[in-house]
Design an enzyme around this catalytic site. Structure first.
Site, PDB file in Angstrom:
ATOM      1  CG  ASP A  13      38.106  13.731  41.874  1.00 36.42           C
ATOM      2  OD1 ASP A  13      37.463  14.705  42.303  1.00 36.42           O
ATOM      3  OD2 ASP A  13      39.316  13.791  41.582  1.00 36.42           O
ATOM      4  CG  ASN A  61      36.912  16.434  50.281  1.00 35.82           C
ATOM      5  OD1 ASN A  61      36.478  15.304  50.085  1.00 35.82           O
ATOM      6  ND2 ASN A  61      37.780  16.997  49.433  1.00 35.82           N
TER       7      ASN A  61
HETATM    8  C1  IPE Z   1      39.161  12.808  46.709  1.00 35.67           C
HETATM    9  O1  IPE Z   1      38.920  13.806  45.786  1.00 35.67           O
HETATM   10  C2  IPE Z   1      38.082  12.769  47.746  1.00 35.67           C
HETATM   11  C3  IPE Z   1      36.761  12.383  47.283  1.00 35.67           C
HETATM   12  C4  IPE Z   1      36.429  12.032  46.066  1.00 35.67           C
HETATM   13  C5  IPE Z   1      35.734  12.371  48.291  1.00 35.67           C
HETATM   14  P1  IPE Z   1      39.545  15.257  45.920  1.00 35.67           P
HETATM   15  O2  IPE Z   1      39.029  16.028  44.773  1.00 35.67           O
HETATM   16  O3  IPE Z   1      39.298  15.802  47.271  1.00 35.67           O
HETATM   17  O4  IPE Z   1      41.105  14.956  45.780  1.00 35.67           O
HETATM   18  P2  IPE Z   1      42.295  15.893  45.285  1.00 35.67           P
HETATM   19  O5  IPE Z   1      42.181  17.181  46.050  1.00 35.67           O
HETATM   20  O6  IPE Z   1      42.117  16.095  43.822  1.00 35.67           O
HETATM   21  O7  IPE Z   1      43.524  15.104  45.584  1.00 35.67           O
HETATM   22  C1  IPE Z   2      34.451  14.810  44.163  1.00 39.54           C
HETATM   23  O1  IPE Z   2      34.349  15.807  43.203  1.00 39.54           O
HETATM   24  C2  IPE Z   2      33.525  15.040  45.339  1.00 39.54           C
HETATM   25  C3  IPE Z   2      34.205  15.417  46.581  1.00 39.54           C
HETATM   26  C4  IPE Z   2      35.487  15.516  46.738  1.00 39.54           C
HETATM   27  C5  IPE Z   2      33.355  15.719  47.714  1.00 39.54           C
HETATM   28  P1  IPE Z   2      35.151  17.168  43.317  1.00 39.54           P
HETATM   29  O2  IPE Z   2      34.300  18.153  44.029  1.00 39.54           O
HETATM   30  O3  IPE Z   2      36.489  16.953  43.900  1.00 39.54           O
HETATM   31  O4  IPE Z   2      35.268  17.558  41.799  1.00 39.54           O
HETATM   32  P2  IPE Z   2      36.512  18.262  41.087  1.00 39.54           P
HETATM   33  O5  IPE Z   2      37.680  17.391  41.332  1.00 39.54           O
HETATM   34  O6  IPE Z   2      36.646  19.627  41.713  1.00 39.54           O
HETATM   35  O7  IPE Z   2      36.100  18.314  39.667  1.00 39.54           O
HETATM   36 MG    MG Z   3      38.263  16.485  43.062  1.00 40.78          MG
END
Ligand code: IPE
Ligand code: IPE
Ligand code: MG
Length: 238
Positions: A13, A61
């Site tokens: 993340d 996602n």
């Molecule tokens: C969790 O991260 C999913 C992945 C890293 C693939 P998210 O960014 O989607 O989670 P939330 O929305 O902060 O809970």
């Molecule tokens: C994790 O990074 C990757 C996926 C969830 C696909 P994020 O895209 O959630 O990054 P932040 O949380 O917005 O910084």
């Molecule tokens: Mg995220």
């Protein structure tokens, strides 16, 4: 007992925030995150970690823009092409957790190739599990549905379901539960990751954003894990 976990799982993340901080589009963060995954997978292998499970794309996602989703899928495509060429040479088995039905057919075809190549690797090969369109709740529901269908078909009885039998119906069948789950980016939640498997996992949270996660950060997580007193409901041994 070894203090190096056999299985670590990572919620990759913070890609979006990493990019935004640099005035870049979010997809640049995903690209950097994909590079970090390649590096950290090598670091895990070098440390004797047998299984690395990474959360790449959740069932939630899909709520993101089409542009962002397709950028993530393109990075996955690139990675799979590379993996198909290098898995046997590097001795790494690649496996996917999640419901792959809504994934583009060409990506599913590449995943199928990685499955075929994985079958040619020895049982003790290092294994990378990529969670794609994965949700812990969805995984549990799919397992429950398949068990219910078997009961309905008269193949087994409700009493046949115990923890081992249920684990064997999950995407993670045959993979030991992760001893350590790492979440970078400062968020203190699971976001639907490995809900069944995390029952006794140790957690390591860090503010570092995933693209900045490096070998030193991995070692900090492993050092923290090595200090944990895992009691599993028992009493600390003196
Ligand atoms: C969790 O991260 C999913 C992945 C890293 C693939 P998210 O960014 O989607 O989670 P939330 O929305 O902060 O809970
Ligand atoms: C994790 O990074 C990757 C996926 C969830 C696909 P994020 O895209 O959630 O990054 P932040 O949380 O917005 O910084
Ligand atoms: Mg995220």
């Amino acid at each position: 007992m070894s203090t190096v976990p056999q299985h670590i799982a990572i919620i990759m993340d913070g890609n979006g925030r990493w990019a935004t901080k640099r005035g870049l589009p979010r997809k640049a963060g995903h690209k950097a995150g994909a590079e970090t995954f390649r590096r950290i997978a090598r670091e895990c292998k070098a440390r004797g970690i047998k299984y690395l499970t990474v959360y790449a794309f959740s069932t939630e996602n899909w709520k993101r823009s089409e542009d962002e989703v397709s950028a993530i899928m393109n990075l996955l495509r690139d990675y799979l092409h590379e993996a198909v060429d290098s898995m046997l040479k590097e001795g790494i088995r690649i496996h996917f957790f999640g419901d792959l039905t809504p994934i583009a057919p060409d990506i599913r075809e590449l995943i199928h190739k990685t499955d075929e190549l994985s079958a040619a690797l020895p049982d003790d090969a290092v294994q990378g599990n990529i969670c794609l369109n994965y949700g812990g709740r969805d995984e549990i529901l799919r397992a429950v549905r398949s068990f219910a269908a078997r009961v309905k078909a008269g193949e087994c009885a409700p009493e046949d379901l115990d923890e081992a039998a249920f684990s064997a119906l999950l995407d993670s069948a045959g993979v030991p539960d992760p001893e350590l789950i790492i979440r970078p980016s400062g968020e203190l939640r699971l976001s639907n990751f490995l809900l069944w498997q995390c029952a006794y996992s140790e957690f390591y949270f860090t503010d570092v954003l995933w693209p900045d996660f490096d070998a030193e950060e991995l070692d900090r997580a492993l050092a923290s894990y090595a200090q944990r007193d895992r009691r599993f409901g028992g009493v600390k041994k003196s």
